[in-house]
Design a protein around this motif. Structure first.
Motif, PDB file in Angstrom:
ATOM      1  N   GLN A 124      69.580  63.215  60.138  1.00  0.00           N
ATOM      2  CA  GLN A 124      68.985  61.854  60.055  1.00  0.00           C
ATOM      3  C   GLN A 124      67.845  61.652  60.407  1.00  0.00           C
ATOM      4  O   GLN A 124      67.413  61.731  61.720  1.00  0.00           O
ATOM      5  N   PRO A 125      66.704  61.529  59.602  1.00  0.00           N
ATOM      6  CA  PRO A 125      65.201  61.271  60.263  1.00  0.00           C
ATOM      7  C   PRO A 125      64.983  60.091  60.844  1.00  0.00           C
ATOM      8  O   PRO A 125      63.937  59.840  61.615  1.00  0.00           O
ATOM      9  N   GLN A 126      65.719  59.120  60.449  1.00  0.00           N
ATOM     10  CA  GLN A 126      65.375  57.680  60.893  1.00  0.00           C
ATOM     11  C   GLN A 126      65.340  57.427  62.454  1.00  0.00           C
ATOM     12  O   GLN A 126      64.142  57.043  62.815  1.00  0.00           O
ATOM     13  N   PRO A 127      66.178  57.996  63.182  1.00  0.00           N
ATOM     14  CA  PRO A 127      65.953  57.856  64.711  1.00  0.00           C
ATOM     15  C   PRO A 127      64.812  58.531  65.200  1.00  0.00           C
ATOM     16  O   PRO A 127      64.182  57.811  65.846  1.00  0.00           O
ATOM     17  N   LEU A 128      64.369  59.609  64.777  1.00  0.00           N
ATOM     18  CA  LEU A 128      63.234  60.349  65.218  1.00  0.00           C
ATOM     19  C   LEU A 128      61.869  59.471  64.937  1.00  0.00           C
ATOM     20  O   LEU A 128      60.866  59.361  65.438  1.00  0.00           O
ATOM     21  N   ILE A 129      61.957  58.936  63.672  1.00  0.00           N
ATOM     22  CA  ILE A 129      60.718  58.136  63.035  1.00  0.00           C
ATOM     23  C   ILE A 129      60.658  57.027  64.051  1.00  0.00           C
ATOM     24  O   ILE A 129      59.550  56.545  64.735  1.00  0.00           O
ATOM     25  N   ARG A 130      61.822  56.191  64.165  1.00  0.00           N
ATOM     26  CA  ARG A 130      61.760  55.039  65.131  1.00  0.00           C
ATOM     27  C   ARG A 130      61.359  55.587  66.357  1.00  0.00           C
ATOM     28  O   ARG A 130      60.705  54.612  67.145  1.00  0.00           O
ATOM     29  N   PHE A 131      61.710  56.562  67.109  1.00  0.00           N
ATOM     30  CA  PHE A 131      61.293  57.021  68.456  1.00  0.00           C
ATOM     31  C   PHE A 131      59.772  57.455  68.369  1.00  0.00           C
ATOM     32  O   PHE A 131      59.062  56.772  69.232  1.00  0.00           O
ATOM     33  N   ALA A 132      59.470  57.869  67.259  1.00  0.00           N
ATOM     34  CA  ALA A 132      57.743  58.247  67.206  1.00  0.00           C
ATOM     35  C   ALA A 132      56.943  56.834  67.100  1.00  0.00           C
ATOM     36  O   ALA A 132      55.984  56.824  67.693  1.00  0.00           O
ATOM     37  N   ILE A 133      57.478  55.789  66.206  1.00  0.00           N
ATOM     38  CA  ILE A 133      56.749  54.638  66.304  1.00  0.00           C
ATOM     39  C   ILE A 133      56.785  54.187  67.525  1.00  0.00           C
ATOM     40  O   ILE A 133      55.856  53.716  67.911  1.00  0.00           O
ATOM     41  N   THR A 134      57.925  53.851  68.305  1.00  0.00           N
ATOM     42  CA  THR A 134      57.832  53.255  69.562  1.00  0.00           C
ATOM     43  C   THR A 134      57.094  54.073  70.554  1.00  0.00           C
ATOM     44  O   THR A 134      56.350  53.467  71.386  1.00  0.00           O
ATOM     45  N   ALA A 135      56.918  55.252  70.309  1.00  0.00           N
ATOM     46  CA  ALA A 135      56.060  56.092  71.477  1.00  0.00           C
ATOM     47  C   ALA A 135      54.722  55.795  71.191  1.00  0.00           C
ATOM     48  O   ALA A 135      53.887  55.788  71.980  1.00  0.00           O
ATOM     49  N   VAL A 136      54.196  55.915  69.821  1.00  0.00           N
ATOM     50  CA  VAL A 136      52.763  55.455  69.435  1.00  0.00           C
ATOM     51  C   VAL A 136      52.493  54.093  69.940  1.00  0.00           C
ATOM     52  O   VAL A 136      51.386  53.856  70.458  1.00  0.00           O
ATOM     53  N   VAL A 137      53.483  52.977  69.790  1.00  0.00           N
ATOM     54  CA  VAL A 137      53.041  51.588  70.153  1.00  0.00           C
ATOM     55  C   VAL A 137      52.988  51.629  71.498  1.00  0.00           C
ATOM     56  O   VAL A 137      52.141  50.960  72.243  1.00  0.00           O
ATOM     57  N   VAL A 138      53.778  52.453  72.199  1.00  0.00           N
ATOM     58  CA  VAL A 138      53.739  52.321  73.837  1.00  0.00           C
ATOM     59  C   VAL A 138      52.384  53.012  74.177  1.00  0.00           C
ATOM     60  O   VAL A 138      51.817  52.439  75.195  1.00  0.00           O
ATOM     61  N   VAL A 139      52.043  54.092  73.708  1.00  0.00           N
ATOM     62  CA  VAL A 139      50.905  54.794  74.173  1.00  0.00           C
ATOM     63  C   VAL A 139      49.669  53.963  73.882  1.00  0.00           C
ATOM     64  O   VAL A 139      48.810  53.801  74.436  1.00  0.00           O
ATOM     65  N   LEU A 140      49.699  53.444  72.723  1.00  0.00           N
ATOM     66  CA  LEU A 140      48.503  52.491  72.268  1.00  0.00           C
ATOM     67  C   LEU A 140      48.457  51.328  73.318  1.00  0.00           C
ATOM     68  O   LEU A 140      47.340  50.794  73.623  1.00  0.00           O
ATOM     69  N   ALA A 141      49.645  50.536  73.542  1.00  0.00           N
ATOM     70  CA  ALA A 141      49.596  49.528  74.457  1.00  0.00           C
ATOM     71  C   ALA A 141      48.975  49.862  75.807  1.00  0.00           C
ATOM     72  O   ALA A 141      48.526  49.265  76.583  1.00  0.00           O
ATOM     73  N   LEU A 142      49.490  51.268  76.252  1.00  0.00           N
ATOM     74  CA  LEU A 142      49.070  51.782  77.629  1.00  0.00           C
ATOM     75  C   LEU A 142      47.538  51.844  77.561  1.00  0.00           C
ATOM     76  O   LEU A 142      46.584  51.454  78.479  1.00  0.00           O
ATOM     77  N   ILE A 143      46.911  52.492  76.459  1.00  0.00           N
ATOM     78  CA  ILE A 143      45.661  52.751  76.472  1.00  0.00           C
ATOM     79  C   ILE A 143      44.660  51.358  76.155  1.00  0.00           C
ATOM     80  O   ILE A 143      43.722  51.100  76.877  1.00  0.00           O
ATOM     81  N   LEU A 144      45.383  50.459  75.483  1.00  0.00           N
ATOM     82  CA  LEU A 144      44.902  49.172  75.112  1.00  0.00           C
ATOM     83  C   LEU A 144      44.650  48.330  76.808  1.00  0.00           C
ATOM     84  O   LEU A 144      43.682  47.945  77.123  1.00  0.00           O
ATOM     85  N   GLY A 145      45.817  48.384  77.396  1.00  0.00           N
ATOM     86  CA  GLY A 145      46.045  47.866  78.769  1.00  0.00           C
ATOM     87  C   GLY A 145      44.923  48.335  79.677  1.00  0.00           C
ATOM     88  O   GLY A 145      44.326  47.752  80.535  1.00  0.00           O
ATOM     89  N   HIS A 146      44.635  49.533  79.648  1.00  0.00           N
ATOM     90  CA  HIS A 146      43.740  50.500  80.383  1.00  0.00           C
ATOM     91  C   HIS A 146      42.231  50.027  80.332  1.00  0.00           C
ATOM     92  O   HIS A 146      41.610  49.604  80.968  1.00  0.00           O
ATOM     93  N   LEU A 147      42.073  49.796  78.873  1.00  0.00           N
ATOM     94  CA  LEU A 147      40.863  49.414  78.417  1.00  0.00           C
ATOM     95  C   LEU A 147      40.400  48.036  78.943  1.00  0.00           C
ATOM     96  O   LEU A 147      39.369  47.696  79.518  1.00  0.00           O
ATOM     97  N   LEU A 148      41.672  47.189  78.641  1.00  0.00           N
ATOM     98  CA  LEU A 148      41.270  45.840  79.006  1.00  0.00           C
ATOM     99  C   LEU A 148      41.080  45.569  80.458  1.00  0.00           C
ATOM    100  O   LEU A 148      40.218  44.916  81.023  1.00  0.00           O
ATOM    101  N   TRP A 149      41.773  46.393  81.236  1.00  0.00           N
ATOM    102  CA  TRP A 149      41.646  46.459  82.724  1.00  0.00           C
ATOM    103  C   TRP A 149      40.305  46.735  83.031  1.00  0.00           C
ATOM    104  O   TRP A 149      39.656  46.001  84.131  1.00  0.00           O
TER     105      TRP A 149
END
Length: 340
Positions: A4-29
């Motif tokens: 079932q590829p759906q859980p892996l896709i959901r995990f990858a999307i969540t990981a990407v969003v978290v990484v982007l949020a961290l990068i964006l937060g760091h840049l804003l800081w």
């Protein structure tokens, strides 16, 4: 069991969003903590306190509050008649001093002429006495004594005339000094008369006008403020964490809170000291150290002076000292420094 590829896709999307949020937060800081910008900017200007150089009743006020004036324009006038009279009196005193100097000059000429006559008289008497002394065999002693006495008398009269000449020279020098003093008084009275018209020393705007016709203006007492229209600048209060990114000459983008108008400028100086409110000096000139220490420390704000490029100011924009602005130091100079 099927994959079932759906859980892996959901995990990858969540990981990407978290990484982007961290990068964006760091840049804003980093942007808010270290980027060279601030919203704490104030428009400042050079304010000239206009005070009269002479005292008297104000006879005319030529401006109104908030009026724009040019350099040399009359602001208000003080008691012209009184200073015209003072100038006339000083000129009369000058003429009297010149007359006294001319009289002293004529007197010394007369004294010098008298001294020359007395000298000639002495030379004649001295010659007569010498000739009678040389003819002692044929000239009676009484005549020789009379001739010598006449020569001595002529010498005394000549010396007295010389002393009178020295005294006359001193009187003439004194009269000439009086002429110089009287001329100085005339120049002072003429300057005072010119200063009765209080004029604008620069192009600017009248503010806080506190003078009316009939007021008594005292020497050195400010009666209005004049804002130099060519002296507007910005003081930006930057946090100390941002100072390493600031250099004199760096270009600055200025946005006024009034209408959001954008102006251009450049840094002209950074303050080298601010007041330490936590550690004032005690009455014995010793450090009064605060016994408590806050572990959470806020960055101090240091004033940075920014010159406004006049060419970037729109004609319909009103600049007033005290207005607020946001300031953003451009990074072009930083890249240039790294390149060099």
């Amino acid at each position: 069991m099927t994959f079932q590829p759906q859980p892996l896709i959901r995990f990858a999307i969540t990981a990407v969003v978290v990484v982007l949020a961290l990068i964006l937060g760091h840049l804003l800081w980093r942007h808010y903590m270290y980027s060279p910008w601030t919203r704490d900017g104030r428009v400042r200007a050079e304010v000239i306190r206009i005070a009269p150089d002479v005292a008297g009743l104000v006879t005319r006020v030529a401006v109104v509050d908030n009026q724009e004036v040019k350099k040399g324009d009359v602001l208000f006038v003080i008691d012209l008649d009184r200073y015209h009279i003072a100038l006339a009196q000083a000129e009369a005193n000058l003429n009297a001093a010149k007359a006294s100097a001319r009289a002293a000059g004529a007197n010394i000429d007369a004294v010098l002429a008298s001294a020359a006559a007395r000298k000639a008289e002495y030379d004649m008497r001295q010659g007569q006495a010498q000739r009678r002394q040389e003819l002692a065999d044929v000239v009676p002693k009484e005549e020789r004594v009379d001739a010598r006495s006449a020569a001595d008398t002529a010498l005394a009269i000549w010396q007295q005339a010389q002393a009178s000449g020295h005294q006359a020279s001193a009187s003439r020098e004194q009269a000439e000094a009086a002429v110089v003093q009287a001329q100085v008084a005339v120049d002072r009275a003429r300057l005072d008369l010119q200063r009765t018209e209080v004029r604008a020393p620069v192009d600017g705007y009248v503010t806080n006008l506190d003078v009316r016709v009939g007021d008594y203006a005292a020497t050195g007492s400010p009666r209005l403020a004049l804002i130099d229209r060519h002296s507007y600048y910005i003081y930006g209060y930057f946090e100390e964490t941002k100072l390493p990114h600031l250099r004199v000459g760096d270009p600055v983008d200025i946005r006024l809170m009034s209408g959001g108008t954008h102006l251009k400028g450049h840094i002209t100086g950074v303050a080298r000291g601010i007041t330490d409110r936590d550690n004032p000096t005690g009455k014995d000139l010793l450090a009064d150290v605060n016994p408590t220490f806050n572990w959470v420390r806020l960055a101090q704000r240091v004033p940075v002076r920014i010159a406004i490029d006049e060419a970037s100011v729109p004609k319909d924009v009103v600049l007033a000292a005290g207005m607020t602005a946001s300031i953003d130091v451009q990074e072009r100079r930083a890249r240039d420094r790294q390149a060099n």
